[in-house]
Design an enzyme around this catalytic site. Structure first.
Site, PDB file in Angstrom:
ATOM      1  N   ASP A 159      21.863  17.202  50.828  1.00 32.28           N
ATOM      2  CA  ASP A 159      23.321  17.101  50.787  1.00 32.28           C
ATOM      3  C   ASP A 159      23.984  17.712  52.027  1.00 32.28           C
ATOM      4  OD1 ASP A 159      25.896  16.701  49.603  1.00 32.28           O
ATOM      5  OD2 ASP A 159      25.862  18.760  48.823  1.00 32.28           O
ATOM      6  N   ASN A 402      13.761  24.595  49.481  1.00 33.45           N
ATOM      7  CA  ASN A 402      14.962  24.570  48.652  1.00 33.45           C
ATOM      8  C   ASN A 402      14.842  23.454  47.618  1.00 33.45           C
ATOM      9  OD1 ASN A 402      17.906  25.310  48.115  1.00 33.45           O
ATOM     10  ND2 ASN A 402      18.064  23.104  48.465  1.00 33.45           N
ATOM     11  N   GLU A 403      14.914  23.846  46.357  1.00 37.26           N
ATOM     12  CA  GLU A 403      14.973  22.902  45.246  1.00 37.26           C
ATOM     13  C   GLU A 403      13.934  21.789  45.288  1.00 37.26           C
ATOM     14  OE1 GLU A 403      18.935  21.427  44.614  1.00 37.26           O
ATOM     15  OE2 GLU A 403      19.608  23.364  43.850  1.00 37.26           O
ATOM     16  N   ASN A 457      19.274  28.279  42.165  1.00 37.92           N
ATOM     17  CA  ASN A 457      20.545  27.582  42.401  1.00 37.92           C
ATOM     18  C   ASN A 457      21.034  27.084  41.048  1.00 37.92           C
ATOM     19  OD1 ASN A 457      20.056  27.934  45.103  1.00 37.92           O
ATOM     20  ND2 ASN A 457      19.664  25.785  45.569  1.00 37.92           N
ATOM     21  N   TYR A 459      24.311  25.501  38.581  1.00 36.47           N
ATOM     22  CA  TYR A 459      25.621  24.836  38.606  1.00 36.47           C
ATOM     23  C   TYR A 459      26.207  24.611  37.222  1.00 36.47           C
ATOM     24  CZ  TYR A 459      25.301  24.424  43.610  1.00 36.47           C
ATOM     25  OH  TYR A 459      25.250  24.733  44.948  1.00 36.47           O
ATOM     26  N   TYR A 463      27.806  20.798  37.757  1.00 37.96           N
ATOM     27  CA  TYR A 463      26.999  19.596  37.440  1.00 37.96           C
ATOM     28  C   TYR A 463      26.669  19.542  35.948  1.00 37.96           C
ATOM     29  CZ  TYR A 463      26.730  19.035  42.461  1.00 37.96           C
ATOM     30  OH  TYR A 463      27.068  18.868  43.785  1.00 37.96           O
ATOM     31  N   GLU A 496      22.635  29.922  44.827  1.00 39.56           N
ATOM     32  CA  GLU A 496      23.764  28.967  44.895  1.00 39.56           C
ATOM     33  C   GLU A 496      24.466  28.941  43.554  1.00 39.56           C
ATOM     34  OE1 GLU A 496      23.038  24.938  46.237  1.00 39.56           O
ATOM     35  OE2 GLU A 496      21.637  25.620  47.780  1.00 39.56           O
ATOM     36  N   LYS A 560      32.590  22.920  48.540  1.00 37.71           N
ATOM     37  CA  LYS A 560      32.322  24.136  47.761  1.00 37.71           C
ATOM     38  C   LYS A 560      32.513  25.405  48.593  1.00 37.71           C
ATOM     39  CE  LYS A 560      29.304  21.911  44.407  1.00 37.71           C
ATOM     40  NZ  LYS A 560      28.942  20.681  45.122  1.00 37.71           N
TER      41      LYS A 560
END
Ligand code: BDP
Length: 589
Positions: A159, A402-403, A457, A459, A463, A496, A560
């Site tokens: 992203d 990351n993720e 992370n 949300y 999300y 995050e 964000k």
């Protein structure tokens, strides 16, 4: 790899400025021999991303080879000459005076070539072929779609905008023939005595090596040989609240090189993270190397602004989401006392969309040979990142991804190999971790036990449980964090959390995208963090708004940020500042 510097034995020539440039839109480079010179080239600035400089959309969104050229007149140069690129995104092949010097894969780390035999007094031509194509073994990962008329489109599996170009400085530097190749520093303490164990890599032992530790002009300690120990009584340790730096000066025969360093230790003990044997609570952000017009181009004034904002808001740390940043960034972290989670560009290791349809998703970590290539690339980028950043006192933790899809069973052997490799690289043995994504809660994650620190992370409130369901977000977050803390006695950093927020949009009661919503979301998260002792750090996503590919959920990029893209505070910045100053001044956490 040492940062190139002017010293009494080394000269540095910047090649930044105006270059020639042309995307190879019609595959003409080979037939027209562009490596010898680019015909009908335009003008570009280096360093910068090329994408946002021009007014035509096809240039911004171009997929393929982009060519750069610089013609330089040089006086005769003595000694060994090296041509160095701070980065070229995502891969490059370099030619000098018509000769191919070599190639480099990976868009966020430096590379260099010895050009002593090629460079000549008078006119010299440097040509660089850059390629920005994403694939499932490039890091970051993504794919290319070829449409009915042959046009290629990028589908990044990450992203942020797939900026490309010569993002960082290009330099020529000299060294004596017999020179210092690398320096490794390992700090420790014995009581109040600060210790630096060092190893110096040199081209040849035919000269003596002297290493000195200086405080300003005063030599505190001196040692001879390519490995040894420096000591300083009543040492002033490096710490975010007092980022004190000493100088290390190395003399090897004719060659002299100095670097700044701080003396500090890092350790994980139970669920605490210790810097100089004292627990730290991380306040700060995941960032992006991103700004208007220049994209990912090196911009020192913007960097200074960022550090001033980090200090203003009470941050003591950052994660270099989602790739290593320019060397100057780490130098500023050392000076400003900002702790760094240094991240390799392993992002987008996520379920793959098939080439035909976004409906058909395949697992990422499948055993199809692609992983062997990805693994080799991943390991090499880790090696290069650690080799570049290993001496910075500010760097306290390596993030290996990351993720990734760490819920997939096949992610286990992959990350066993990555963690095992990463653990061989750092002479300071800093902790190593990866960033877990919500798809892999503690019951499903195949990888978290390999990490020294759990980085999450999350949300809830964006999300998941967004809008009218927001009141459920806090409970869900607390439930999940409690499960992580029960499963692992390890520190947890929330790397995050956040909500897209349009600066200036106010609503009472709050709605999604309003400044009030971002504020309420952060309040809810902080209330939960304060109840879970394992949580030792909070990094809201993101420091600032940043550019992404166009898409249905991105209105002019990802919003964000706690600051806008031009680095002005949103409402929540003031509340964060209050909280982080309180955390610093009390033992609240
Ligand atoms: C996380 C990613 C980050 C994204 C963020 C978001 O790590 O790169 O920008 O989500 O969606 O999953 O804002």
């Amino acid at each position: 790899m040492l940062v190139p510097k002017m010293t009494v034995s080394r000269t540095l020539v910047s090649l930044d400025g105006l270059w020639s440039f042309r995307p190879d839109k019609d595959d003409q480079a080979t037939t027209e021999s562009w490596h010898l010179g680019i015909p009908k080239a335009w003008t570009i600035a280096v360093p910068a991303s090329y994408n946002d400089l021009y007014t035509e959309a096809w240039i911004r969104d171009f997929v393929g080879d982009i060519w750069y050229q610089k013609d330089v007149e040089l006086t005769p140069i003595e000694g060994r000459v090296v041509l160095r690129f701070g980065s070229a995104t995502h891969r490059a092949t370099v030619f000098m005076n018509g000769i191919e010097l070599g190639s480099h894969e990976g868009g966020f780390l430096p590379f260099e070539f010895d050009v002593t035999a090629i460079i000549r007094p008078g006119a010299n031509r440097i040509v660089v072929k850059i390629n920005n194509t994403l694939s499932y073994h490039s890091l970051p990962a993504g794919r290319v779609d070829v449409k009915w008329n042959g046009t290629k489109f990028h589908h990044p599996a990450f992203d942020f905008f797939n900026y490309s170009g010569l993002h960082r400085s290009v330099e020529l530097y000299t060294t004596p023939e017999n020179h210092i190749e690398d320096v490794t520093l390992i700090p420790s303490f014995q009581g109040t005595t600060g210790i630096i164990d060092y190893t110096i890599k040199v081209t040849s032992d035919d000269a003596s090596t002297v290493v000195e530790l200086l405080d300003g002009q005063t030599v505190l300690s001196k040692s001879e040989g390519t490995s040894g120990r420096l000591e300083v009584d009543h040492c002033r340790p490096w710490h975010p609240e007092d980022p004190y730096l000493y100088d290390v000066r190395i003399t090897h025969g004719q060659d002299v090189y100095t670097l700044k360093t701080g003396i500090r230790t890092v350790k994980v003990l139970g669920h605490t993270l210790l810097v100089n044997d004292k627990p730290v609570y991380l306040t700060g952000f995941g960032k992006h190397d991103d700004f208007e017009v220049i994209g990912k181009g090196l911009n020192l004034p913007v960097m200074i602004r960022d550090f001033e904002l980090l200090k203003w808001i009470g941050a003591n740390s950052v994660r270099t989401t989602h790739y290593p940043y320019p060397e100057a960034f780490y130098e500023l972290c050392d000076r400003y006392g900002i702790l760094v989670i240094d991240e390799v560009p392993a992002v987008g290791m996520w379920k793959r969309s098939s080439d035909l349809s976004v409906m058909g998703k395949k697992p990422f970590f499948e055993e199809d040979g692609v992983m062997t290539k990805t693994l080799a690339n991943h390991k090499r980028q880790l090696e290069e990142m650690v080799a570049r950043d290993k001496n910075h006192p500010s760097v306290i933790l390596w993030s290996v991804a990351n993720e990734p899809a760490s819920d997939e069973v096949a992610s286990r052997p992959y990350f066993e190999a990555i963690f095992a490799h990463a653990r061989t690289l750092d002479p300071q043995n800093r902790p190593i971790s990866f960033v877990n994504c919500a798809i892999a809660p503690p019951e499903k994650c195949q990888v978290s036990d390999l990490s020294d620190i759990i980085m999450l992370n999350r949300y809830q409130g964006w999300y998941a449980f967004s809008g009218a369901k927001f009141p459920l977000a806090k409970g869900d977050l607390k439930h999940e964090l409690t499960r992580w803390a029960a499963k692992y006695d390890k520190p947890i950093v929330i790397t995050e959390y956040g909500a897209d927020t349009l600066s200036g949009l106010h609503k009472l009661p709050a709605i999604m995208f309003s400044e009030e919503y971002q504020n309420e979301l952060f309040e809810a998260y902080h209330e939960v963090f304060d109840q879970i002792p394992h949580v030792i750090g909070e990094h809201p996503w993101n420091f600032a708004d940043f550019n992404t590919e166009q898409g249905l959920t991105r209105v002019d990029g990802n919003k964000k940020g706690v600051f806008t893209r031009i680095r002005q505070p949103k409402m929540v910045a003031h509340a964060l500042r209050q909280r982080w100053i309180d955390i610093k001044n009390t033992t609240k956490k």
